[in-house]
Design a protein around this motif. Structure first.
Motif, short mmCIF file in Angstrom:
data_model
loop_
_atom_site.label_atom_id
_atom_site.label_comp_id
_atom_site.label_asym_id
_atom_site.label_seq_id
_atom_site.Cartn_x
_atom_site.Cartn_y
_atom_site.Cartn_z
N VAL A 44 11.05 5.79 5.38
CA VAL A 44 11.97 6.05 4.59
C VAL A 44 13.29 6.23 5.73
O VAL A 44 13.09 7.34 6.14
CB VAL A 44 11.86 6.92 3.40
N THR A 63 13.34 1.41 2.64
CA THR A 63 11.71 1.76 3.04
C THR A 63 11.52 0.57 4.07
O THR A 63 12.24 -0.68 3.97
CB THR A 63 10.89 1.50 1.74
N GLY A 72 9.32 -3.83 2.64
CA GLY A 72 10.09 -2.95 2.41
C GLY A 72 11.54 -3.38 2.08
O GLY A 72 11.65 -4.57 1.79
#
Length: 144
Positions: A44, A63, A72
């Motif tokens: 993250v 992400t 992500g």
């Protein structure tokens, strides 16, 4: 059968069903868990304006998952994963893009990275002089 006897019988049968496998003299060890084919890589990344992550409210967050495939919410996940693999996940080793000209205006930007890279926990924080300098490090990792 009265309600009390019915409840007692139900509890006895439930306890027997749950505890009977544990009552043996030797309890078998659980089978070893099969390891995956790859070590997990899920991160993250956050960005905010200020001097330190403790004093900044994140303005953007993405992400980035690099294993088994790049995915992500990072806008350039495949390219970012290639860059991170090339430096072994060392964010300080990301190369500065050549030919980028940034002003010397001080408007600090803090980037944080937390998660797992190839099975190892990652906690990274870096303060850049401004958004242009941040975007110049690594072609895509910090470009979000």
């Amino acid at each position: 059968m009265p309600n009390t006897a019915r409840w007692a019988a139900t509890l006895t049968l439930t306890a027997t069903a749950v505890c009977a496998p544990l009552a043996g003299a030797a309890v078998a060890a659980p089978a070893p868990v099969a390891s995956g084919l790859y070590a997990p890589s899920a991160l993250v990344l956050t960005m905010g304006h200020g001097d330190t992550a403790a004093a900044v409210t994140p303005e953007r967050a993405v992400t980035l998952t690099c294993a088994p495939t790049a995915s992500g919410t990072h806008p350039a996940a495949p390219e970012a994963c290639v860059e991170l693999r090339a430096v072994g996940g060392d964010f300080d080793a990301l190369a500065v893009q050549g030919g980028v000209k940034c002003t010397k205006k001080y408007d600090p930007v803090v980037v944080t990275v937390e998660g797992v890279w190839r099975g190892q926990r990652v906690a990274y924080e870096r303060t850049f002089a401004n958004e242009c300098v941040k975007s110049a490090y690594g072609a895509t990792v910090f470009a979000f």
